[in-house]
Each structure stands twice: as structure tokens, then as C-alpha cells.
Design an enzyme around this catalytic site. Structure first.
Site, mmCIF file in Angstrom:
data_model
loop_
_atom_site.group_PDB
_atom_site.id
_atom_site.type_symbol
_atom_site.label_atom_id
_atom_site.label_comp_id
_atom_site.label_asym_id
_atom_site.label_seq_id
_atom_site.Cartn_x
_atom_site.Cartn_y
_atom_site.Cartn_z
ATOM 1 C CG PHE A 140 -31.586 -93.654 29.855
ATOM 2 C CD1 PHE A 140 -30.835 -93.523 28.695
ATOM 3 C CD2 PHE A 140 -31.269 -92.860 30.935
ATOM 4 C CE1 PHE A 140 -29.787 -92.613 28.628
ATOM 5 C CE2 PHE A 140 -30.228 -91.951 30.876
ATOM 6 C CZ PHE A 140 -29.481 -91.823 29.719
ATOM 7 C CE LYS A 171 -31.125 -88.364 35.816
ATOM 8 N NZ LYS A 171 -30.089 -87.635 35.078
ATOM 9 C CG ASP A 214 -31.559 -96.654 37.501
ATOM 10 O OD1 ASP A 214 -31.663 -95.617 38.181
ATOM 11 O OD2 ASP A 214 -30.975 -96.695 36.407
#
Length: 408
Positions: free
Chosen positions: A147, A261, A232
Site C-alpha cells: 500500500f 503522515k 516507504d
């Protein structure tokens, strides 16, 4: 006449969203109006312990005073210039973020998906300019069950049909291999490979942690094959796993690091590509950009986030509290929990399907005052703010034990 938000119940507000908001989310039926630290409060005044922390965007809790203060100070001075001009906050942000990660240069963006897209562009440019891959033939190797976001390029290499179906044609240039399989990875890498793009821990897949040695093996393979390793760490980074970065558990330094984030402290969207100089150095004016990327408000908040992490306190707290989480979940295995994966304050918990789906368990926990989020099947994710106390964590585990016991 539409009633003011403060006069409307949760049910009223949820109903009001239905005709005017795109239905691309299926949130739990709670309407949050206020928050502080690890707690949120709905419009009716009921409090809930936040065990999701905005998918790690709220690593430092809601409205951390140091981050709120940094934002307030900057709001009184300057919020946006675009990158047409310099601003007085960007240099310090880039300097300190590069130092924190052990890399050289920073490309500031806004969202996590933007960081991934930017990393893909940089890897391709590096492949053509430095590695010498023939034009338009660069490939990037990725892992199944990944993801990395939901843009059209990123869903092109997703293996989640919910994310893919109906959004083709898909962008070429990606090879998908099983996660945690070095042999498959090696077989997929060839002279056209610009990079290997991986999550050190797969979050959306259910907090899937690779075998010890996998990340070190990826690092060795990419060096030997002459391609980049892109990590990531948008969910796994910035303290979540008990280290600043999840790759640090194997003493790995990637060529390119993707952050987001928590970098915005839960206040503004901030993301970044951080990389070695010879990698990010391939970009020239006009080849990539973002009007809001590196804006003064984002840089001020991002610098304050880095300052919190520079102390090491949040990493230590995540490691210590993570042991409480691990021990508590271990006690639930065989009592409604069929298994779990945890590192630091991050866990994917597999519930016996006979007890309920992940969504059903999340709804039951909501009624107990605990907010979590399901992922695939009967798996729920736990990722509380790193500021959570031992007492709060044990309370959440107790609520989970109660819900499992009642359902069983």
C-alpha cells in the site's frame, strides 16, 4: 435552514454527509469534535481512546503543545510563498530532517502519495541519467500486498482489487514480486531496474513484518545489482516502531526514504523524499514541483516534529509501550485472537472469524470507548499515539479482551 454543527447530533451529521460527500470511505459512526493527547470527544461529549492515531499521522498525539505552538507562531508570520520564492523556514527543516535520517537532500511535498509519486519520478530520472537505462524502459520492482497510496500510477502496481478495479488503463513499468522473498526479488531485477520500492513493514496488509535479514538482503541485492532501494516509511517511520525508522532494526540505510503522515504532526500535510545527493541531484528546475510543498507553515511544523524526535524520547516510549502491547496481545492468543504481528506501538491483530469481522470488532470496541480500524478480513490495526500511557494501553487491551469474550 441547516443547523450549526454544534447543535447537530452525530446521527444528524452522518446523515447530512450522505448526499454531499463522495462515498470513498466507510468510517465508524463516531463524529469527533474535539481532541487532546490520546483522547477524542464526539459531538455529544463522549470520550474515546484513540488507538489508530490517524494511521500514524498523530504519532505525537492530538494537539501536541510544542507542535501547536510552532504552528501558531508561524501563522502569525507567514504561511505560503510557493516555491517561486525562498522562505526563511525551509532550510532548517531540510537540514534537520536530512541529519535525522542520515541522508543528504530533501524534496518537500505534501501527502504521502505525492512522496511516493515523486520517488518514482526521481528513480526513473536517475536510471536514465546515471545508470544509463534506455529511454522509457526503466522498471521498478514492488511487493505484492503493498500500500503506497491511491493515485492512478500507484494503484497500477497494487494487488488489491478494491483499489484497482475500474481505474485502468494502468501505468506500465512495474514488476510485482511476493513480499519477504529475496529469491523472487533477485529474479525480477535486471539491467532496466531503476529501484526496488518496499514498505519495511506492510501496514495496510495487516502490519506484516518481514523475516529478520530481509531488509538487509534487499539492501545488499540493490547495491550488487546497481539499482536504488526506496523505503516507504510513511506509516512505519518517525518513531512508530521504537526506532526513528523501521529500517534501523536491521541497520539499513536506503538510497531513498519516503516520509509523510507524522511529519506534519497531525496539523498540516507534510511529506518528503529524502535521499542521497547523487540521487535527488538529478532533478533540475521545472522537472518537478509543488505549490504547497515546503511552505513555511509546513516547514515550521515539520521542524518541530524533527525536534521532538531528535531527543529519542518518543522512540524509547514506543519501544517500552510496545512491549506492554506485545505482552497483552500474547495473553489473548487462543482467546479470540488467532495471531498478531507487532513492532513498537504498531500491531495487526487477527481475530477468530467466528467471532466477527474486523469491522464488527472495531464497532464493538467503539461502544467500549476505544477507536481502532479494521483492515482485510478479521484483522484490526492498533497504532496509538506514542504518548499513550501504560494505564491507557492496558485499558484498551482490557476492552479488547472484553469484546472478544462477549463475542465468543
Amino acid at each position: 435552514m441547516t443547523a450549526p454543527a454544534h447543535a447537530r447530533t452525530s446521527a444528524d451529521l452522518i446523515k447530512a454527509e450522505e448526499p454531499v460527500l463522495a462515498h470513498n470511505y466507510h468510517p465508524l459512526p463516531v463524529v469527533v469534535a474535539r481532541a487532546e493527547g490520546t483522547w477524542v470527544e464526539d459531538v455529544g461529549g463522549r470520550r474515546y481512546l484513540d488507538m489508530l492515531a490517524g494511521y500514524s499521522a498523530l504519532n505525537f498525539g492530538h494537539r501536541h503543545p510544542a507542535l501547536i505552538e510552532a504552528a501558531h507562531r508561524q501563522l502569525d508570520r507567514l504561511t505560503l510563498t510557493s516555491r517561486a520564492f525562498h522562505n526563511d523556514r525551509l532550510a532548517e527543516f531540510a537540514e534537520r530532517l536530512a541529519a535525522l535520517t542520515g541522508l543528504d537532500m530533501v524534496l518537500p511535498m505534501n501527502t504521502g502519495a505525492e512522496a511516493v509519486e515523486s520517488g518514482i519520478k526521481v528513480a526513473r530520472k536517475w536510471a536514465y541519467d546515471v545508470k544509463g537505462v534506455p529511454a522509457d524502459r526503466a522498471t521498478i520492482v514492488v511487493a505484492a500486498e503493498n500500500f503506497h497510496g491511491r493515485t492512478t500510477t500507484i494503484v497500477s502496481f497494487s494487488t488489491d482489487e478494491t483499489a484497482r478495479a475500474g481505474f485502468g488503463p494502468f501505468t506500465p513499468g512495474f514488476r510485482v514480486v511476493p513480499y519477504n522473498d529475496l529469491a523472487a526479488l533477485e529474479a525480477a531485477v535486471d539491467e532496466t531496474t531503476a529501484a526496488v520500492l518496499l514498505e519495511p513493514i506492510q501496514g495496510e496488509a495487516g502490519v506484516v513484518i518481514p523475516d529478520d535479514g530481509y531488509l538487509a538482503g534487499v539492501r545488499e541485492l540493490t547495491r550488487r545489482k546497481g539499482c536504488l532501494f526506496i523505503a516507504d516509511e510513511i506509516q512505519s517511520g518517525l518513531g512508530r516502531t521504537g526506532r526513528t525508522l523501521a529500517v534501523e532494526h536491521e541497520a539499513v540505510v536506503p538510497d531513498v526514504l519516503l516520509l509523510g503522515k507524522a511529519l506534519g504532526g497531525g496539523i498540516v500535510p507534510v511529506s518528503a523524499v529524502v535521499a542521497r545527493r547523487e540521487v535527488l541531484g538529478v532533478l533540475h528546475p521545472g522537472e518537478h514541483g509543488s505549490t504547497f510543498g515546503g511552505n513555511p507553515l509546513a516547514a515550521a511544523v515539520g521542524t518541530a516534529v524533527v525536534e521532538l524526535l531528535e531527543t529519542g524520547d518518543f522512540q524509547r516510549r514506543a519501544a517500552a509501550s510496545g512491549q506492554i502491547l506485545h505482552d497483552g496481545l500474547t495473553e489473548l492468543v487462543g482467546r479470540g485472537v488467532t495471531g498478531f504481528r507487532a513492532r513498537g506501538l504498531w500491531a495487526g491483530v487477527d481475530v477468530d472469524p467466528a467471532i466477527g469481522t474486523g469491522r464488527e470488532i472495531s464497532e464493538r470496541l467503539m461502544h467500549e470507548g476505544i477507536l481502532v480500524k479494521d483492515t482485510h478480513g478479521s484483522t484490526i490495526r492498533l497504532a496509538p499515539p506514542l504518548t499513550i500511557t501504560a494505564e491507557e494501553l492496558r485499558s484498551a487491551l482490557g476492552a479488547l479482551e472484553k469484546v472478544l469474550g462477549e463475542a465468543g
